[in-house]
Each structure stands twice: as structure tokens, then as C-alpha cells.
Design a protein around this motif. Structure first.
Motif, mmCIF file in Angstrom:
data_model
loop_
_atom_site.group_PDB
_atom_site.id
_atom_site.type_symbol
_atom_site.label_atom_id
_atom_site.label_comp_id
_atom_site.label_asym_id
_atom_site.label_seq_id
_atom_site.Cartn_x
_atom_site.Cartn_y
_atom_site.Cartn_z
ATOM 1 N N LEU A 1 95.187 34.252 64.075
ATOM 2 C CA LEU A 1 93.835 34.282 63.566
ATOM 3 C C LEU A 1 93.515 35.952 63.637
ATOM 4 N N ASP B 1 93.200 38.200 60.284
ATOM 5 C CA ASP B 1 91.960 38.053 59.572
ATOM 6 C C ASP B 1 91.264 39.356 60.557
ATOM 7 N N VAL C 1 92.812 42.645 59.584
ATOM 8 C CA VAL C 1 93.079 42.774 58.211
ATOM 9 C C VAL C 1 93.023 43.962 57.568
ATOM 10 N N ALA C 2 92.533 45.031 58.200
ATOM 11 C CA ALA C 2 92.015 46.314 57.675
ATOM 12 C C ALA C 2 93.197 47.298 58.293
ATOM 13 N N GLY D 1 87.187 24.200 54.855
ATOM 14 C CA GLY D 1 87.738 24.808 53.615
ATOM 15 C C GLY D 1 88.025 26.049 53.859
ATOM 16 N N ARG D 2 88.003 26.952 54.993
ATOM 17 C CA ARG D 2 88.346 28.136 55.014
ATOM 18 C C ARG D 2 89.818 28.444 55.085
ATOM 19 N N ILE E 1 91.187 28.670 51.351
ATOM 20 C CA ILE E 1 90.909 30.141 50.904
ATOM 21 C C ILE E 1 91.956 30.785 51.525
ATOM 22 N N THR E 2 92.153 30.868 52.737
ATOM 23 C CA THR E 2 92.829 32.029 53.481
ATOM 24 C C THR E 2 94.204 31.611 52.717
ATOM 25 N N ARG F 1 94.431 32.765 48.898
ATOM 26 C CA ARG F 1 93.984 34.153 48.404
ATOM 27 C C ARG F 1 94.820 35.262 49.406
ATOM 28 N N ARG F 2 94.856 35.165 50.392
ATOM 29 C CA ARG F 2 95.434 36.118 51.477
ATOM 30 C C ARG F 2 96.995 36.164 51.119
ATOM 31 N N GLN F 3 97.567 37.410 50.767
ATOM 32 C CA GLN F 3 98.831 37.647 50.549
ATOM 33 C C GLN F 3 99.592 37.671 51.655
ATOM 34 N N CYS G 1 102.727 40.179 51.204
ATOM 35 C CA CYS G 1 102.357 41.177 50.261
ATOM 36 C C CYS G 1 103.481 42.540 50.348
ATOM 37 N N LEU H 1 94.876 47.388 51.371
ATOM 38 C CA LEU H 1 94.121 46.354 51.917
ATOM 39 C C LEU H 1 93.858 45.143 50.980
ATOM 40 N N ALA I 1 96.097 44.345 48.656
ATOM 41 C CA ALA I 1 97.202 43.401 48.576
ATOM 42 C C ALA I 1 97.354 42.624 49.934
ATOM 43 N N ARG I 2 96.985 43.056 51.103
ATOM 44 C CA ARG I 2 96.845 42.046 52.163
ATOM 45 C C ARG I 2 95.931 41.151 52.148
ATOM 46 N N ALA I 3 94.507 41.615 51.995
ATOM 47 C CA ALA I 3 93.314 40.466 51.782
ATOM 48 C C ALA I 3 93.233 39.586 50.819
ATOM 49 N N GLY I 4 93.836 39.921 49.605
ATOM 50 C CA GLY I 4 93.554 39.071 48.539
ATOM 51 C C GLY I 4 92.422 39.124 47.853
ATOM 52 N N VAL J 1 85.577 46.230 58.515
ATOM 53 C CA VAL J 1 86.254 45.944 57.067
ATOM 54 C C VAL J 1 86.822 44.381 57.049
ATOM 55 N N ARG K 1 84.649 32.945 52.986
ATOM 56 C CA ARG K 1 84.681 32.100 54.157
ATOM 57 C C ARG K 1 83.469 32.481 55.177
#
Lengths: 435, 435
Positions: free
Chosen positions: A140, A144, A147-148, A321-322, A325-326, A329-331, A334, B29, B31-34, B312, B322
Motif C-alpha cells: 500500500l 499509493d 506514487v509521486a 470499491g477502492r 479503481i486501483t 486505473r493504476r498502471q 507501466c 506520474l 503512467a504510474r498513477a493512471g 501528490v 478513491r
């Protein structure tokens, strides 16, 4: 409050822990989580073994089909373990439209890719926080919380069994065999400890952690792996004398050019590094990001309730439901192009312990070979004789290419003044230390 | 890929860091974040000061109204600081239908409740990971990663300035004044350091952390607060001699009966506790849960890029939707009934350093008073004289009630053989240690 039906497949140690949280702490959990997790089924082939837990009637079943064909079950929690039956369970659960939560690192690391793809096709999620570092919310945080960041390295102690053994070898002066026997007696090691002490379990975890840290679908077979079973008390002692403690580390690193190196092996960790102070069954992982710098996550990496803690966190995330989404959507992959370097291409400092004839010219011969292979010596230490003929010779090198070292050691192996198989332990250093 | 428009209000240190990640690392970012975070505005009253960052035309503005009236802006990032203007900005942003991300611990701890309520009414979220422990994903871990746990305590070093000062007093033998001056010179302390060294900043952070850890809407005024400005080099030295390092700790604890105690003060931390080894500007927080046991989170708690990293992460979480789910569904204040105990009611071990006349009967007088107030002595240490008349007398107590100690010290203060204002430092102990 919304209620979500959950099925636990596998009523073993972790399954019992998850069931305990859902059954005994369900109201408090629902109040915190904002969603009620209703344990509709616990499925196992053995329903009679006592687990010390009261279960409501109709929850226990030995029929996976019954669970999967029940349209009201939204999340299936695979806690069977292994890579064969577990694979089938996850595959069937996804095809039946269930979201999946699993703690199964072997399954994910060895056969996870087709399952992750299938989940995406089925528009379902697979959550796996508990698969790495047990109760520590590491995935986590990496996925998340950081992620930056472009993450440049992960360095950690992710196997509590090995850490327990090494801690007791270090603090109690035990041999490997003694410490292993003690760990087995106390339930920290399995009867067949191969997967733990051989480093395979750490390699499973590093594979999964690397997906999230480096955004690359690396494979278990990309991880170089060396266990702790060849560590000698002498190496522990010399390490302490030089200011290091030996830990089994899982190291993932992004190198220049976007290459990765992934490895599990014992390492000399300097006392100034927080990882040196992680004792017993604890795990800790240091993650370095370009914005955040060094961060470290510490806690129990195994055990019934710590692992159940992570599984239930995933259940909540999925139920809210999170996770959907993760997952969508989250690549996660990538940076799919990353290539993984072989162990010969890494650079490290090394601790080398030779047993040499106590005779003039031996040191010169060894250092000569090292020098010809571009390995420069940082320090050298000679101690009391081991026996009538041989003395231990400790050499700490500067940064060197592993391939060069291997060639040098092969050449040294042909000297008749040096016993075969010198101890070789990689040293982690300034670069790995918080700055 | 979906694109979400973001406005940064406050182009200071952290604002510049956030803008840097979004502008210079935007593609990676995304690309990672979606999700793509599009920095539509940076709003500040001073647009001319150089920030060392290229900004696209039309991004800079000094008009908050322009930002808030732009319906395409979905997230407003409040990085102004302080509790007055920032309050207005967040209030207006919520009313204008924006989600909010903030790093402002003073605002949240002192005036956060009405804003959190307003956000709920407006069906918007306020995310605030960066407000506690900077770049460490601590709130995420506590709120989501440990959701399966009833958390019994949080114990941490959450102010880098104080930790820097204490580290340099300990390792460099500096006085408080010297260490503060050094911290100011190196940019680790403000010109007016009161909020940091007085413990107020740590108390802000403990307030916010307690919301998530204990599910209770505690107030900043509930936190007992003592700073580091009265720590003497002698106490540091005696601490080391006894096996402790002095750290400014923020401690939240759930006691029997569901009461909480919340306090910020210097403490003797035993060397066996990982918190004792957190040096310089680093932060670390230990969180104890009923399922997971002890977990610890470590990293840089302040600074431009670590703080921007957390901001971020919140932007991504909000942009993906989320955070909206979390904010709406997770019952942050499910345990609203908790009452907070006053400092007199806590129990602790204590380190006491008296300066006493070097004369028979003095020790008996002091220990007599302590005994009458039910304070039992664990050890006693007398050293070389301080001056011609006085000697230092160190007493370590067993667990005692703080109220009892205060009454005992008041009585000891009336003895003419003892100098006024003895040093009194709480000791954290086995209970706080990983088990």
C-alpha cells in the motif's frame, strides 16, 4: 451500512485469523471501515480439526462449487497456499465474477501474471498486501503512498525465519544448525525449512514488491537467490568485529539505463543502517524514492494475526470499491521494458574469508590475483590460526564487479596454499544508508 | 487517460515542490498513477520571487477568485500555511465544489473539525497525508493498512527540528542553545522556533494522527505539551549512562475503559527501542494494533520534496476517486465517545535529577517524601559535586502516577537542602518496546 459477502477458502492458520477478526471483531471493524464484511463461507477439505473458534451454522463447507456458484459472494479470499490448487481456485473465482484477496506469495511470484491478466479481463481485482511483509502495509505504501516517486531501490528483511536464525547465531553464538533447530522448536521454522533458509520465500516477495516499486512485470526467475545455510559462526564474529551484522536481504535496484537488479542473499549490514537492528522474527524494508528519500517500514512479517490484519485490510479496500479503481486505473506495469541484470553485472563490496597456509607469500599471491581482476582491497585482517597449518585471512574489498570477483576466486581456488570455497559475503554500504 | 485539473494555492517551499513533480515528472506520474494531474493554476500574492522552476504561461495567478470560479478545477491544494487565510481558502474551495488537499497541520488540528464537516456536507473530500510525518505514508497506513486493528498506541518522533537538536546535543555534546543555533544556520529550525521546540507542532500532528488511530475527534487542546528547551546536557549525559537517549515523543494511548491519553514531551527512550536510533531530521512513528502488533514507519518528516511527495499522493488518490470513497464511507470518528485523560492521571516511570546539599540525611528526606506519595524508587545514582556545596542526585522511579509525582515534587521543593526545579523526564519502557 452496506454489507459485502466474503468467502474464506482455506481454514488454516491465516484463514482462522481472518475468520476471527470478521466474526469476533465484526462490529468494530464495520464501524471503522464503513462497510460490513459478512463471512458467508469458510471452505476447507478438513472441517473437523479444532480451530478454537466458534463459527455460525452453515458457514463451514467443503464444497468450493457451492461457494463459487453463490452469486451473493463478492469476494473470495484464497488462503490455501501452494501454486497448484490455489491457482485453480483463483482462476475459477475470477471466472465466477468474484474479486480475489490472497496472501499467497508463491502463487503470485511463480504464476501470478496470467491470473492478473485474467482479473483485468474479468473486470475484477486481485489484492495481495499480505503476500509481502505480512502485517506491514508495505505494498500500500509503495503503490499509493509513494506514487509521486520514481523508486530507485528497495532493500529489506522479508523472511522472519531467516532473521530469527541469524539473530540467534549473532546474539547467542549458535551455529546455523543449532539456531535452525531452535527456530523449528519454537515454530518459527517449518520441518522442511528449504523455502525459507534457501532464500526462495524472500525471492517470491521481492518479485511481487518489484512489480509495484519498479512498475515492471519481473519474474521470479529474474531474482538471483542465495540462502543462509552456508553462514559460519566465524563470519558472524568477524562481521561484528568489523561493525556489521549479517542479514538475509532482498534487494531490488534500478540502475543506470533503467536496468533492474534483483537479488536475495546474506549481506554484511553496517551498524549505522537501521536494518542492522531488526531482530528476531521482525521484517523491515527500506524504500528509496526520488522525492521522499529513504523510508522504512517495520513490523511482523508473518504469523496468524499480522497476516490476517493485511488480508482484512484488502477485504475492506475491495469491499469499498477502492481496490477495483486501483486495479483498473493504476498502471502497475507501466515500465514494462525494464531488463534485469544478471548477478555477474552487479557491483558490490565484498567480505572474503580465506583459510590459507601460514607461510610467506600467500597474501601476496591472493592480492595479486584480486588486483589483476580489478578488485581493490579496502582492508585486510589476519587472526589466530584455525589449526596446525591454516590461518583465517579476511579481506574487505572496495566496490567490485561480481563477475570479476568470481573469476578471481576461481583463479585463487587453483592455488595450493588456499583451502577451497572461501566465504564470500556481499557488503551493503553508504549507498544503502539513509542520507 | 483521464486528466484532472489541479490548482496549487501558495507558491512557497512545498508548493514549488508539488509544482515541480507535476510539471517536470508529469508523464511518468501519469503512467504510474493512471490519471493525469494537470496543473492549471498556481496562485500566490507574490508571483515575482524566483522559484527555480519553469512554469507554463497562464498558470500563475494572484486571483483566488479566478481559481475558484473556474469550474474545470477539481482539486485545490492549500499550501499557504497558518490558520486564518488558509481556513478561508479551504472553506471557499469546498463551497465552490472543489476537493481539497492540504499539508496544513496547524489548520487541521486547531480548526479542522468545521472544515471536515463542511466537506461532508458539500460531498467533497479533504486529504491531509502531508500534515503528519511529511513524506512517510503514515496516515494511509494507519487509516487503511491497519483498518483491521484496534490501535492501542501511537508513539513517535514527528518533529525533525527537535530531533535534529537533540541528536546534536547527544552526539556532539552541545548545549541546547548551541544546537538550536546550528539547526537555524542549516535551515532545520525557523528564526522563531517556538512552535517546533515548544512541542506545539508535534501536538498538532498527534491530534490529527489520533483522529485516525483512535477514531475520535480529539482536539489540539486535549494534548498535554512540553518542549525540549529545558533539556540540559547533564540530563543527556546521565541518560546515556543509564542506557537511554532523549527524544521528543508524541504519545497517544488508549487506556482501560476506552479513555485516551495524549501527550508530547521529552522522554528517555531505551536503546533497545528502535525510536532511540532515529537521528537528525528523520521522523518515525510506532503504531501498535491488536492484530498486527508493533509496526514502525520511518522517513523524512519535513522538507520540500518529501512533503510534496505526500501531497501528490493525495492528489492522485483524490483524482482517482478513491479519497472520495474513503472520506464518505470510512467512519473516521466512529469512537466519538472517547474521553481524554489529563496528564495527572497518566502513569510513567520518571528520571529525576535533583541538585542537593552534600550533607547527611538529604537522600533520606527526598526518598521519604517520594515514598509517602506512593512513588517507588528503581535506582539511585550520585555523582561528583557540581560546585562547592551541591551534588547531583539522580533517581529513577518505578511506574508512578504523575499527579502523585507532582505533589511529591512540590513538597520536596520546600526542603532547603534541595535546589528548586529538579529536572523531570518521563521514561518510556517495556510497554512501548516491540514485543
Amino acid at each position: 451500512m452496506e454489507s459485502v459477502n466474503v468467502a474464506v477458502i482455506g481454514f488454516g492458520t491465516v484463514g482462522t485469523g481472518v475468520a476471527r477478526i470478521l466474526l469476533e471483531g465484526g462490529d468494530a471493524l464495520a464501524a471503522r471501515a464503513g462497510v460490513r464484511l459478512n463471512l458467508k463461507y469458510i471452505c476447507d477439505t478438513d472441517l473437523t480439526r479444532p480451530r478454537g473458534l466458534q463459527t455460525p451454522p452453515d458457514v463451514l463447507t467443503d464444497s468450493l462449487d457451492r461457494v463459487l456458484s453463490d452469486g451473493s459472494v463478492q469476494i473470495v479470499c484464497e488462503l490455501v497456499g501452494g501454486t497448484r490448487i490455489a491457482f485453480d481456485i483463483v482462476e475459477k473465482a475470477l471466472r465466477a465474477g468474484k474479486n480475489v484477496v490472497t496472501a499467497n506469495k508463491a502463487l503470485l511470484a511463480e504464476r501470478g501474471m496470467p491470473l492478473l491478466k485474467l482479473a483485468a479481463e474479468c473486470d475484477r481485482s486481485i489484492a495481495f498486501e499480505a503476500s509481502v511483509a505480512g502485517g506491514i502495509p508495505l505494498l500500500l505504501s509503495v503503490r499509493d503512498g509513494l506514487v509521486a516517486n520514481r523508486i530507485s531501490s528497495v532493500t529489506g528483511i522479508v523472511n522472519g525465519t531467516c532473521n530469527y536464525i541469524l539473530t540467534h547465531m549473532t546474539d547467542g553464538g549458535l551455529s546455523y544448525e543449532q539456531a535452525l533447530a531452535e527456530a523449528q522448536q519454537k515454530g518459527y521454522a517449518e520441518a522442511d525449512p528449504t523455502l525459507d533458509v534457501g532464500g526462495g520465500d524472500s525471492a517470491h516477495k521481492l518479485t511481487i514488491l518489484s512489480w509495484l516499486a519498479f512498475g515492471s512485470p519481473v519474474g521470479f526467475e529474474d531474482v538471483y537467490c542465495e540462502g543462509i545455510d552456508r553462514i559460519q559462526p566465524a563470519d558472524i564474529r568477524f562481521g561484528l568485529e568489523l561493525g556489521y551484522r549479517i542479514k538475509l536481504l532482498a534487494i531490488g535496484r534500478r540502475n543506470g539505463g533503467g536496468c533492474l537488479s534483483l537479488r536475495v542473499h546474506p549481506a554484511f549490514v553496517p551498524r549505522s543502517n537501521p536494518l542492522a537492528h531488526v531482530s528476531g522474527a521482525y521484517n523491515a524494508v527500506m524504500v528509496r524514492g526520488d522525492a521522499v528519500g529513504d523510508t522504512l517500514y517495520y513490523g511482523l512479517g508473518a504469523g496468524q494475526m499480522p497476516t490476517a490484519s493485511a488480508v482484512v485490510a484488502d477485504l475492506v479496500d475491495t469491499a469499498l470499491g477502492r481496490m477495483g479503481i486501483t486495479f483498473k486505473r493504476r498502471q502497475l506495469f507501466c515500465d514494462a521494458a525494464a531488463t534485469v541484470r544478471g548477478i555477474d553485472e552487479i557491483s558490490s563490496r565484498y567480505y572474503l574469508r580465506f583459510e590459507v597456509l601460514d607461510r610467506p607469500g600467500v597474501l601476496a599471491a591472493i592480492t595479486g590475483v584480486l588486483g589483476r581482476h580489478d578488485i581493490s582491497i579496502a582492508s585486510c585482517l589476519q587472526h589466530e590460526p584455525i589449526d596446525a597449518t591454516h590461518v583465517p585471512l579476511i579481506i574487505m574489498t572496495h566496490l567490485a564487479r561480481e563477475g570479476n570477483l568470481r573469476r578471481a576466486l576461481a583463479e585463487i581456488g587453483s592455488l595450493d596454499t588456499v583451502r577451497p570455497d572461501p566465504a564470500t559475503i556481499r557488503v551493503i554500504d553508504d549507498e544503502e544508508r539513509p542520507q
